[in-house]
Enzyme design. Structure first.
Site, PDB file in Angstrom:
ATOM      1  N   ALA A 149       0.744  -1.388   0.270  1.00 41.55           N
ATOM      2  CA  ALA A 149       0.197   0.073   0.273  1.00 41.55           C
ATOM      3  C   ALA A 149       0.702   1.134  -0.043  1.00 41.55           C
ATOM      4  CB  ALA A 149      -0.856   0.539   1.538  1.00 41.55           C
ATOM      5  N   ARG A 170       9.781   8.073  -2.912  1.00 42.88           N
ATOM      6  CA  ARG A 170      10.828   8.207  -3.060  1.00 42.88           C
ATOM      7  C   ARG A 170      11.182   8.172  -4.745  1.00 42.88           C
ATOM      8  NH1 ARG A 170      14.376   5.895   1.908  1.00 42.88           N
ATOM      9  NH2 ARG A 170      11.733   5.422   1.823  1.00 42.88           N
ATOM     10  N   GLY A 187       5.941  -6.231  -1.209  1.00 38.98           N
ATOM     11  CA  GLY A 187       5.724  -6.525  -2.763  1.00 38.98           C
ATOM     12  C   GLY A 187       6.664  -4.971  -3.012  1.00 38.98           C
TER      13      GLY A 187
HETATM   14  C1  UD1 Z   1       9.370  -1.884   7.238  1.00 40.19           C
HETATM   15  C2  UD1 Z   1       9.647  -2.309   8.912  1.00 40.19           C
HETATM   16  C3  UD1 Z   1      11.191  -2.414   9.679  1.00 40.19           C
HETATM   17  C4  UD1 Z   1      12.723  -2.674   8.207  1.00 40.19           C
HETATM   18  C5  UD1 Z   1      12.422  -2.122   6.203  1.00 40.19           C
HETATM   19  C6  UD1 Z   1      12.613  -3.573   5.060  1.00 40.19           C
HETATM   20  C7  UD1 Z   1       8.604  -1.896  10.107  1.00 40.19           C
HETATM   21  C8  UD1 Z   1       7.865  -0.656  11.231  1.00 40.19           C
HETATM   22  N1  UD1 Z   1       9.644  -1.301  10.068  1.00 40.19           N
HETATM   23  O1  UD1 Z   1      10.394  -0.424   7.558  1.00 40.19           O
HETATM   24  O2  UD1 Z   1      11.545  -2.689  10.319  1.00 40.19           O
HETATM   25  O3  UD1 Z   1      13.686  -2.620   8.557  1.00 40.19           O
HETATM   26  O4  UD1 Z   1      10.747  -2.703   6.372  1.00 40.19           O
HETATM   27  O5  UD1 Z   1      13.069  -2.653   4.905  1.00 40.19           O
HETATM   28  O6  UD1 Z   1       7.585  -2.126   9.543  1.00 40.19           O
HETATM   29  N2  UD1 Z   1       2.885  -0.784   4.299  1.00 40.19           N
HETATM   30  C9  UD1 Z   1       1.787  -0.593   3.868  1.00 40.19           C
HETATM   31  N3  UD1 Z   1       0.821   0.155   4.445  1.00 40.19           N
HETATM   32  C10 UD1 Z   1       1.591   0.644   5.580  1.00 40.19           C
HETATM   33  C11 UD1 Z   1       2.516   0.596   5.404  1.00 40.19           C
HETATM   34  C12 UD1 Z   1       3.986   0.184   5.039  1.00 40.19           C
HETATM   35  O7  UD1 Z   1       1.109  -0.942   2.985  1.00 40.19           O
HETATM   36  O8  UD1 Z   1       0.626   1.789   5.910  1.00 40.19           O
HETATM   37  C13 UD1 Z   1       4.126  -1.333   3.707  1.00 40.19           C
HETATM   38  C14 UD1 Z   1       4.952  -0.862   2.157  1.00 40.19           C
HETATM   39  O9  UD1 Z   1       4.568  -1.021   0.859  1.00 40.19           O
HETATM   40  C15 UD1 Z   1       5.985  -1.844   1.594  1.00 40.19           C
HETATM   41  C16 UD1 Z   1       6.693  -2.126   2.881  1.00 40.19           C
HETATM   42  O10 UD1 Z   1       5.146  -2.394   3.938  1.00 40.19           O
HETATM   43  O11 UD1 Z   1       6.057  -2.379   1.314  1.00 40.19           O
HETATM   44  C17 UD1 Z   1       7.304  -1.464   4.380  1.00 40.19           C
HETATM   45  O12 UD1 Z   1       7.034  -0.141   4.600  1.00 40.19           O
HETATM   46  P1  UD1 Z   1       8.297   0.607   4.375  1.00 40.19           P
HETATM   47  O13 UD1 Z   1       7.684   2.012   5.002  1.00 40.19           O
HETATM   48  O14 UD1 Z   1       8.892   0.775   3.428  1.00 40.19           O
HETATM   49  O15 UD1 Z   1       8.465  -0.110   5.872  1.00 40.19           O
HETATM   50  P2  UD1 Z   1       9.669   0.940   6.682  1.00 40.19           P
HETATM   51  O16 UD1 Z   1       9.692   1.941   7.503  1.00 40.19           O
HETATM   52  O17 UD1 Z   1      11.201   1.202   5.333  1.00 40.19           O
END
Ligand code: UD1
Ligand code: CA
Length: 455
Positions: free
Chosen positions: A10, A15, A101
């Protein structure tokens, strides 16, 4: 335990600086999400739930043929919140595997280990040792080496930031427990999000063991956040696929200069020169040689055929011992039988070319059926289009089509017929005869060149 997979997709991917939703960004010619789906589908799950949000309509539209259930996360309130959206559809007695994803290169082996590590008494967590852990959640272990919690980069203190074991984000656990833990998540952290990672500390508190599986390579769990990382993954995938080909016996002139955007199958002793792009399903027979700068899409090329430089082959079947190019274009629905030669600046479309036939220079063969041992002279055109409809040309075995022939279809050139060079053939050319359709050459005696006035 039956398996339910949840794929988080989602996030907006700010970036990327792109109008295309992040999970639709192409890697090796396919959306990031479809790489993850392919691996997910190999796991024999009861259901695959994709949590979508940003650009959701486009994501669903593009992947509408996938056997998944779509779960909308209208507002992105964090990874924990995202997983929670899928939970109403997942029974308590299922095991839940959480994938991202935008982590496309994850392998089935690692996921299998993660699943094996998860039970009523333990939670499977995929971690990774990182050269530079910036941005990742850090895995905090106790003195005995047991994982006790995950701390996000933004919430970590200096000591925690020095930890080089990162959270891949991928985990597996029983649905009933996960449901309970998700309900207890709070967002009182630096990002104001519901962190999925906080379930770790809850699991530990309840006496579960954290079965941490360390990923075999960084690449496997690399997430894509910007175009730089996307290019890094493209490079990693290219190297991986090139290595697979070489291990199957293919000689690559330079493994860094080949692009495989699909599935390539190969026979023995295949040689592929530099700057070859292969798209879709490409099958190369034994001893096939592909010269530099070739684009091959959804095609089969049989044993001992050589594709000279700078050709495009698209949805065609090329038989054994053909010589193609340089600079040839073989278009969809073309079938070339054995020992065919197609030379420079020759275009073949929706045509069947019989064994031993040759069209070596500057020719268009469209909607044609060409028999065996036919010689098509330079500059021949099958005139297949009247502006409204396409018509077929049939050329019999052993025919000799003179250079510069315009074959105005529908038309048959009989077996062993000859057409005279420069002929515009509008009616069938009978078998075994020479057919000419051009003005007779005349020479004007006593003709004088015009002279400049006044000179
Ligand atoms: C997350 C992890 C982190 C890990 C990293 C690895 C958490 C809190 N943190 O951080 O520990 O090292 O991934 O890449 O889980 N997404 C949703 N809905 C949301 C938020 C995110 O679907 O509300 C999905 C994003 O599309 C993505 C994934 O979840 O595919 C990870 O989200 P992202 O915001 O990239 O997480 P990080 O902050 O990188
Ligand atoms: Ca985030």
């Amino acid at each position: 335990m039956p398996l339910s997979i949840v794929i988080l997709a989602a996030g907006q991917g700010k970036r990327m600086k792109s109008d295309l939703p992040k999970v639709l960004q192409p890697l090796a010619g396919r959306p990031l999400l479809s790489h993850v789906l392919e691996t997910a589908k190999s796991l024999d799950a009861d259901a695959i739930h994709v949590v979508y949000g940003h650009g959701g309509d486009r994501v669903r539209e593009q992947l509408k043929h996938e056997p998944v259930s779509w779960v909308l996360q209208a507002e992105q309130l964090g990874t924990g919140h995202a997983v929670a959206q899928a939970m109403p559809a997942i029974p308590d007695d299922h095991k839940v595997l959480i994938l991202y994803g935008d982590v496309p290169l994850i392998r089935k082996d690692s996921l299998q280990k993660l699943l094996d590590g998860s039970s009523e008494k333990s939670l499977g967590l995929l971690t990774v040792i990182l050269a530079d852990p910036t941005g990742y959640g850090r895995i905090v272990r106790d003195n005995a080496g047991n994982v006790v919690r995950i701390v996000e980069q933004k919430d970590a203190n200096t000591k925690e930031r020095a930890i080089n074991e990162g959270n891949s984000g991928l985990m597996a656990m029983p649905a009933g427990l996960l449901r309970k833990w998700l309900a207890a998540l709070r967002n009182d952290n630096s990002q104001g999000e519901y962190y999925l990672t906080d379930v770790i500390v809850m699991a530990v508190r309840e006496g579960l063991k954290i079965a941490a599986v360390v990923a075999p390579s960084e690449t496997e769990v690399l997430g894509v956040n910007d175009k730089v990382q996307l290019a890094q993954l493209e490079g990693a995938l290219r190297a991986q696929r090139a290595a697979e080909l070489m291990l199957q016996g293919v000689t690559l002139a330079d493994p860094a200069r080949i692009d495989i955007r699909g599935n390539v199958t190969v026979g023995r002793d295949v040689f592929i020169d530099v700057n070859v792009v292969m798209v879709g399903d490409v099958a190369l027979g034994d001893r096939v040689r592909i010269g530099p700068n070739n684009y091959l899409k959804d095609c089969r090329i049989d044993a001992d055929t050589e594709i000279h430089p700078n050709c495009v082959v698209d949805r065609a079947t090329i038989g054994p011992r053909n010589l193609i190019g340089p600079f040839a274009r073989i278009r969809p629905e073309s079938v070339l039988h054995e020992d065919v030669h197609i030379g420079n600046f020759v275009e073949v479309k929706k045509s069947d070319i019989g064994a031993g036939s040759k069209a070596n220079h500057l020719t268009y063969l469209g909607d044609a059926t060409v028999g065996r041992k036919v010689n098509v002279g330079a500059g021949t055109v099958t005139v297949n289009y009247d502006g409204v409809n396409k018509h077929r040309t049939e050329i019999g075995d052993g025919a000799f089509v003179g250079s510069g022939s315009m074959l105005v279809a529908p038309l048959k050139v009989g077996a062993n017929a000859n057409t005279g060079a420069g002929s515009t053939i509008t009616k069938d050319a009978p078998e075994g005869k020479l057919t000419l359709a051009r003005a007779r050459q005349v020479t004007i005696d006593g003709w004088r060149r015009p002279e400049k006035k006044g000179s």
